[in-house]
Design a protein around this motif. Sequence first.
Motif, PDB file in Angstrom:
ATOM      1  N   THR A  20       0.804  -1.209   0.049  1.00  0.00           N
ATOM      2  CA  THR A  20       0.390   0.004   0.096  1.00  0.00           C
ATOM      3  C   THR A  20       0.874   1.408   0.372  1.00  0.00           C
ATOM      4  O   THR A  20       0.727   2.097  -1.093  1.00  0.00           O
ATOM      5  N   PHE A  21       2.061   1.337   0.830  1.00  0.00           N
ATOM      6  CA  PHE A  21       3.172   2.238   0.683  1.00  0.00           C
ATOM      7  C   PHE A  21       3.549   2.394  -0.506  1.00  0.00           C
ATOM      8  O   PHE A  21       3.713   3.183  -1.137  1.00  0.00           O
ATOM      9  N   ALA A  22       3.825   1.386  -1.075  1.00  0.00           N
ATOM     10  CA  ALA A  22       4.743   1.512  -2.607  1.00  0.00           C
ATOM     11  C   ALA A  22       3.340   1.597  -3.658  1.00  0.00           C
ATOM     12  O   ALA A  22       4.043   3.084  -4.665  1.00  0.00           O
ATOM     13  N   TRP A  23       2.367   1.259  -3.256  1.00  0.00           N
ATOM     14  CA  TRP A  23       1.562   1.913  -4.638  1.00  0.00           C
ATOM     15  C   TRP A  23       1.096   3.552  -4.432  1.00  0.00           C
ATOM     16  O   TRP A  23       0.530   4.091  -5.450  1.00  0.00           O
ATOM     17  N   TYR A  24       0.852   3.301  -3.447  1.00  0.00           N
ATOM     18  CA  TYR A  24      -0.112   4.964  -2.859  1.00  0.00           C
ATOM     19  C   TYR A  24       0.450   6.379  -1.842  1.00  0.00           C
ATOM     20  O   TYR A  24      -0.032   7.248  -2.343  1.00  0.00           O
ATOM     21  N   GLY A  25       1.964   5.801  -1.303  1.00  0.00           N
ATOM     22  CA  GLY A  25       2.557   6.214  -0.701  1.00  0.00           C
ATOM     23  C   GLY A  25       2.714   7.708  -0.971  1.00  0.00           C
ATOM     24  O   GLY A  25       2.844   8.815  -0.613  1.00  0.00           O
ATOM     25  N   HIS A  26       2.838   7.892  -2.425  1.00  0.00           N
ATOM     26  CA  HIS A  26       3.588   8.726  -3.152  1.00  0.00           C
ATOM     27  C   HIS A  26       2.266   9.652  -3.166  1.00  0.00           C
ATOM     28  O   HIS A  26       2.938  10.603  -3.375  1.00  0.00           O
ATOM     29  N   LEU A  78      -8.681  -4.123   3.928  1.00  0.00           N
ATOM     30  CA  LEU A  78      -8.484  -3.228   5.592  1.00  0.00           C
ATOM     31  C   LEU A  78      -7.246  -2.319   5.333  1.00  0.00           C
ATOM     32  O   LEU A  78      -7.427  -1.584   6.157  1.00  0.00           O
ATOM     33  N   VAL A  79      -6.393  -3.013   4.950  1.00  0.00           N
ATOM     34  CA  VAL A  79      -5.583  -2.038   5.022  1.00  0.00           C
ATOM     35  C   VAL A  79      -6.025  -1.271   4.423  1.00  0.00           C
ATOM     36  O   VAL A  79      -4.694   0.550   4.790  1.00  0.00           O
ATOM     37  N   PHE A  80      -5.396  -0.735   2.945  1.00  0.00           N
ATOM     38  CA  PHE A  80      -6.213   0.784   2.230  1.00  0.00           C
ATOM     39  C   PHE A  80      -6.623   1.492   3.419  1.00  0.00           C
ATOM     40  O   PHE A  80      -7.475   2.739   3.268  1.00  0.00           O
ATOM     41  N   ALA A  81      -8.036   0.442   3.731  1.00  0.00           N
ATOM     42  CA  ALA A  81      -8.884   1.224   4.496  1.00  0.00           C
ATOM     43  C   ALA A  81      -8.232   2.017   5.458  1.00  0.00           C
ATOM     44  O   ALA A  81      -8.200   3.475   5.441  1.00  0.00           O
ATOM     45  N   THR A  85      -7.063   6.872   5.372  1.00  0.00           N
ATOM     46  CA  THR A  85      -7.739   7.617   6.473  1.00  0.00           C
ATOM     47  C   THR A  85      -6.436   8.008   7.616  1.00  0.00           C
ATOM     48  O   THR A  85      -6.632   9.114   7.386  1.00  0.00           O
ATOM     49  N   TRP A  86      -5.535   7.373   7.344  1.00  0.00           N
ATOM     50  CA  TRP A  86      -4.892   7.593   8.404  1.00  0.00           C
ATOM     51  C   TRP A  86      -3.494   8.369   8.112  1.00  0.00           C
ATOM     52  O   TRP A  86      -2.775   9.479   7.700  1.00  0.00           O
ATOM     53  N   TYR A  87      -3.335   7.802   6.462  1.00  0.00           N
ATOM     54  CA  TYR A  87      -1.996   8.500   5.966  1.00  0.00           C
ATOM     55  C   TYR A  87      -2.208   9.383   4.869  1.00  0.00           C
ATOM     56  O   TYR A  87      -1.793  11.103   4.324  1.00  0.00           O
ATOM     57  N   LEU A  88      -3.162   9.562   4.015  1.00  0.00           N
ATOM     58  CA  LEU A  88      -3.868  10.379   3.475  1.00  0.00           C
ATOM     59  C   LEU A  88      -4.518  11.512   3.289  1.00  0.00           C
ATOM     60  O   LEU A  88      -4.524  12.221   3.305  1.00  0.00           O
ATOM     61  N   GLY A  89      -5.330  10.892   4.485  1.00  0.00           N
ATOM     62  CA  GLY A  89      -6.093  11.946   5.444  1.00  0.00           C
ATOM     63  C   GLY A  89      -7.269  11.772   4.038  1.00  0.00           C
ATOM     64  O   GLY A  89      -8.575  13.092   4.443  1.00  0.00           O
ATOM     65  N   ALA A  90      -8.080  10.261   3.334  1.00  0.00           N
ATOM     66  CA  ALA A  90      -8.877  10.392   2.853  1.00  0.00           C
ATOM     67  C   ALA A  90      -9.847   9.267   3.270  1.00  0.00           C
ATOM     68  O   ALA A  90     -10.145   8.426   2.779  1.00  0.00           O
ATOM     69  N   PRO A  91     -10.536   9.352   4.273  1.00  0.00           N
ATOM     70  CA  PRO A  91     -11.365   8.853   4.692  1.00  0.00           C
ATOM     71  C   PRO A  91     -12.456   7.744   3.796  1.00  0.00           C
ATOM     72  O   PRO A  91     -12.802   8.247   2.354  1.00  0.00           O
ATOM     73  N   LEU A  92     -13.393   6.952   4.118  1.00  0.00           N
ATOM     74  CA  LEU A  92     -13.774   6.410   2.723  1.00  0.00           C
ATOM     75  C   LEU A  92     -15.451   6.477   3.387  1.00  0.00           C
ATOM     76  O   LEU A  92     -15.431   6.948   4.355  1.00  0.00           O
ATOM     77  N   LYS A  93     -16.355   6.393   2.223  1.00  0.00           N
ATOM     78  CA  LYS A  93     -17.710   7.093   2.195  1.00  0.00           C
ATOM     79  C   LYS A  93     -18.158   5.623   1.991  1.00  0.00           C
ATOM     80  O   LYS A  93     -17.631   4.361   2.813  1.00  0.00           O
TER      81      LYS A  93
END
Length: 113
Positions: A20-26, A78-81, A85-93
């Motif tokens: 998840t960090f590799a794909w979305y952390g950037h 589960l990890v992405f959710a 929320t935590w890292y990207l500040g984009a909670p799921l709807k």
Amino acid sequence: MIFDRLAPVFLLLGSNVFMTFAWYGHLKYKSAPLTWAIAASWGIALFEYCLMVPANRMGSALYSAPQLKGMQEVITLLVFAGFSTWYLGAPLKWNHWAGFALIVVAAWLIFLD
């Protein structure tokens, strides 16, 4: 034995954190050059593979390949959710959760005899 059943799950969990960090952390660093994002993602993905390959090798003694993949998808969600929320500040709807729930149901069906 319980360890044999849970070890692949925990390895998949760890690998999905790296993935998840590799794909979305950037996405948090959009001003960084794309080549840096790619290089960093590849470096992080190495650790993902160091956990994913053993998880699938060990898990294949107890689970089928489709079961391992279904398990991996649920863990990924589960990890992405949490990551979103935590890292990207984009909670799921609600619709994201509903879509994820359908994927969980699909994974559950894979485990039925």
